[in-house]
Design an enzyme around this catalytic site. Structure first.
Site, PDB file in Angstrom:
ATOM      1  N   GLU A   1       6.917 -11.381  -1.957  1.00 14.26           N
ATOM      2  CA  GLU A   1       5.565 -10.809  -1.902  1.00 14.26           C
ATOM      3  C   GLU A   1       4.989 -10.664  -3.308  1.00 14.26           C
ATOM      4  O   GLU A   1       3.798 -10.936  -3.539  1.00 14.26           O
ATOM      5  CB  GLU A   1       5.573  -9.453  -1.190  1.00 14.26           C
TER       6      GLU A   1
ATOM      7  N   LYS B   1       6.260   2.596   1.611  1.00 13.14           N
ATOM      8  CA  LYS B   1       7.457   2.623   2.475  1.00 13.14           C
ATOM      9  C   LYS B   1       8.613   3.413   1.851  1.00 13.14           C
ATOM     10  O   LYS B   1       9.480   3.906   2.564  1.00 13.14           O
ATOM     11  CB  LYS B   1       7.902   1.197   2.797  1.00 13.14           C
TER      12      LYS B   1
ATOM     13  N   HIS C   1       9.930   2.424   6.610  1.00 14.32           N
ATOM     14  CA  HIS C   1       9.258   1.268   7.209  1.00 14.32           C
ATOM     15  C   HIS C   1       9.054   1.573   8.695  1.00 14.32           C
ATOM     16  O   HIS C   1      10.007   1.716   9.443  1.00 14.32           O
ATOM     17  CB  HIS C   1      10.139   0.030   7.014  1.00 14.32           C
TER      18      HIS C   1
END
Lengths: 413, 335
Positions: A314, A335, A340
């Site tokens: 990412e 997170k 998550h």
């Protein structure tokens, strides 16, 4: 017949509700995310003594549910995930000012979830394998189906709805919002309810633990020495409608949904392409639709799980997409603070973007001593106030390569 | 939201069913109206017996199944892959490979990858520390649709929708809208289910001596002047609620179909009572032939309807997608 091809309605969020490990309600969560509070704790919902990981973000459910129309019998059937959905929905509907009794057309409700009510499925299996009784098995198997939780939401608040349950793993919540956005944007509906939810359960916890995807220390997204994610639970629900409708009735507008893009990363079932090609694609296309450049994005809420593979892929995708604007781009992953939330993540993280835009602050992620070298962007690790946040973007990437990005803009008529 | 269109058609069909691998095998069985033989299957994990109509082993080794993505999958992923490849055909697969066809995927599922889910959870109950990391990812609802994207080589949007039998018609509607909105050139709408004693155990709470069926179906949707069948109308998907009895919801569903509509064939749904008692055309029920296929039953019906229309046997068909316990919708397709 509605012909969506020629229609491009502007879509806004005019109601929002949230429950996370930080608490129930918009203001409690807003204060928590603004301060960068950490809500992870030792798991008490089920036995983790034989698991490598021990912490998660657990929701403290209120003692009672908000007033609703469910019969006593049906209220007793609400499970943990269903309760979170009802709580978030109640806050969103109240905030929107919508009167469902006056709405004669079917309202699309698009919900994202990954595990749904797995807790009831687990109960069903244990009783079935023992084979000694079938008592309450009908309730368990009916309640296990995710559609049932959506139905409870409809019945609780008298919504005449058409339900769509998207189960695209960790991007489910973002997909659900994006799907509802498209329905309104293209003229298939005038308003919709959308969001995501998931509750912690033993099977999913053990699943992520078996993959060595859970942190055995503390989740720290984008740290060079990160060792995995922490799971969490929660829900966020939104009321979406056409901008002209919202303006006409003088509704409070949280933000406009500027763009949505979804794509599939074909690299591997559980591993992203190392360069994050699909992540790049969804960020790029959602911004093109929103008519914004990376330099316009004032804050990016990353998927940022804290696993070695996700954060590097990412991170590379963000740098590639942002180009020359990367050093100014403020990025964080929330997170590390709440865990998550799987199917709920995309929705809750959308809510965080809206809170940040409303309050003009950046939600900090957990502080990391040594960020991953991939972080050319401004990794926000401590509370930060800003003068304005006109545009935000949130990423959600899931198992199976299901990727989605949403762009939010401060609404200007 | 209901959807009506004369622009979008079904241009490809793929089926895996207890009748065999391939659409012609199922169509043949339906035309013969002869139920597939049911067998008593003993489940290895639970030691329980249950009745099922099972998908036969493929006649020859299918090179598709040697693809690494399918090496460790549950049966439903393999069924879906085979159905998808049949629906697409070589020409469309080449178009996708050369980036000349923007194709999305919508998979609808009711019981999901139940075999692996059961297996993994049993391992967790035995000892979470030794639970298999290979099995867990295949328990996730969207694992089969993810494999489909990888196998056909499409990076476009891919949704997995979860719901009862009626869900397949909503999946069709999603696909139709994606094309109408010019987001994509084509959409593969698929459903798949696999046999498991747990599904049988659950179904037996509501139905005496259930006979399960399994398999997959895939429909390729495109704008086309000369499709196998055109999708004329998909009604609103209406929910059964505690305040609206099933019969009333079903009537409301039927009331959405144009008044006085004449259709040659009706694919019946579940527990519909007198809903279609005035229907004068031919009636077919895939469940009677294939077994209870949960989410795939309506998919099989749609595939069969398209095939029968495409071959000129009928001009139009209604698929009544009354779900088991959640909602209902119906589809009107024609030549």
């Amino acid at each position: 017949m509605l012909d969506g091809r020629r229609q491009r309605n502007r879509v806004v969020i005019s109601g929002a509700g949230i429950i996370t490990p930080l608490g129930y309600g918009w203001s409690k969560n807003s204060n928590g995310f603004r301060a960068g509070r950490n809500a992870l704790s030792l798991v008490t919902l089920f036995d983790v003594s034989r698991q490598k990981a021990k912490v998660a973000g657990q929701v403290n459910l209120p003692e009672s549910l908000p007033e609703n129309r469910l019969t006593l019998r049906n209220k007793k059937r609400i499970d943990r995930a269903g309760a979170m959905l009802l709580l978030a929905g109640s806050e969103a509907f109240h905030a929107s000012g919508w009167d469902f009794a006056k709405m004669d057309k079917l309202i699309p409700i698009c919900l994202g979830t990954s595990a749904g009510s797995m807790e009831l499925g687990e109960d069903y299996y244990r009783v079935a394998i023992e084979g000694t009784t079938r008592r309450q098995q009908a309730e368990r198997i009916s309640g296990y189906q995710t559609h049932r939780q959506g139905m409870q939401l409809c019945e609780a608040f008298g919504i005449n709805a058409s339900l769509t349950i998207i189960s695209n793993a960790c991007s489910s919540g973002a997909n659900a919002i994006g799907h509802a956005f498209r329905l309104i944007q293209r003229g298939h509906a005038r308003r919709a309810v959308a969001g995501g939810y998931d509750a912690l359960c033993k099977m999913v916890f053990a699943g992520f633990d078996s993959l060595n995807a859970l942190s055995t220390t503390s989740p720290r997204p984008f740290a060079a020495d990160r060792d995995g994610l922490g799971l969490g639970e929660g829900a966020a629900i939104f009321c979406l409608e056409r901008m002209d409708d919202a303006l006409k009735r003088g509704a409070h507008i949280y933000a406009e949904i500027g763009g949505y893009a979804a794509a599939t990363d074909r690299h591997h079932l559980t591993q992203p392409h190392p360069e994050g090609v699909s992540a790049y694609s969804t960020m790029n296309h959602s911004c093109i639709e929103a008519c914004v450049n990376p330099a316009d994005v004032a804050y990016l809420n990353s998927h940022g799980t804290g696993t070695p593979l996700n954060d590097s892929a990412e991170g590379r995708a963000i740098c590639h997409w942002a180009g020359n604007a990367v050093q100014e781009l403020r990025v964080s992953s929330t997170k590390g603070n709440i865990g998550h939330l799987l199917g709920g993540a995309g929705a809750v993280e959308s809510a965080i973007c809206l809170m940040a835009m409303e309050g003009r602050w950046i939600p900090p992620g957990v502080s990391v001593a040594n960020p991953d070298p991939v972080c050319d962007f401004d990794l926000v690790q401590s509370p930060r106030e800003v003068s304005s946040l006109p545009v935000t973007l949130t990423n959600s990437f899931g198992f199976g390569g299901s990727n989605a990005s949403l762009v939010f803009k401060l609404a200007t008529s | 939201m209901s959807m009506s269109s004369s622009d979008i058609g079904i241009t490809g069909v793929g089926v895996v069913s207890p009748a065999g691998w391939g659409f012609p095998a199922m169509l043949h069985c339906l035309n013969e109206n002869k139920p597939i033989e049911k067998i008593v299957h003993k489940d290895k994990v639970s030691g329980r017996n249950f009745l099922r109509r099972e998908v036969p082993a493929p006649n020859k080794t299918n090179s598709l199944f040697r693809n690494p993505r399918l090496r460790r999958t549950s049966p439903v992923s393999r069924y879906l892959a085979a159905a998808a490849f049949e629906a697409l055909g070589e020409q469309r697969l080449e178009q996708i490979a050369s980036n000349n066809l923007r194709i999305g995927i919508v998979v609808s599922s009711y019981t999901g990858c139940v075999n692996f889910s059961q297996r993994f959870y049993q391992e967790v109950l035995d000892d979470p520390l030794t639970a298999s990391p290979i099995i867990f990812p295949e328990t996730v609802f969207n694992a089969p649709s993810s494999h489909l994207s990888a196998l056909i080589g499409s990076s476009e949007i891919n949704y997995t929708l979860v719901g009862d039998e009626s869900q397949f018609l909503s999946a069709l509607e999603v696909g139709v809208n994606w094309i109408l909105d010019d987001e994509l050139d084509a959409v593969l709408v698929a459903a798949g289910e696999e046999n498991n004693w747990l599904s049988s155990d659950a179904l037996s709470i509501f139905k005496k001596t259930p006979v399960l069926g399994e398999g997959a179906c895939a429909l390729l949707l495109e704008r086309c002047d000369n499709p196998m069948a055109k999708i004329n109308l998909i009604t609103d998907r209406l929910n059964y609620t505690s305040t609206t009895p099933r019969a009333k919801t079903l009537s409301a569903m039927r009331a959405q179909l144009p008044e006085g509509i004449i259709s040659d064939v009706l694919f019946e749904g579940i527990n519909e009572g007198s809903l279609w008692e005035d229907f004068a055309g031919k009636r077919l029920n895939v469940r009677d032939i294939m077994g209870e296929g949960f989410g795939v039953s309506v998919g099989w019906s749609c595939a069969a309807a398209a095939g029968l229309i495409g071959s000129g046997q009928f001009h139009s068909a209604i698929v009544s997608g009354s779900g088991m316990d959640q909602s209902c919708a119906s589809l009107l397709i024609g030549s």
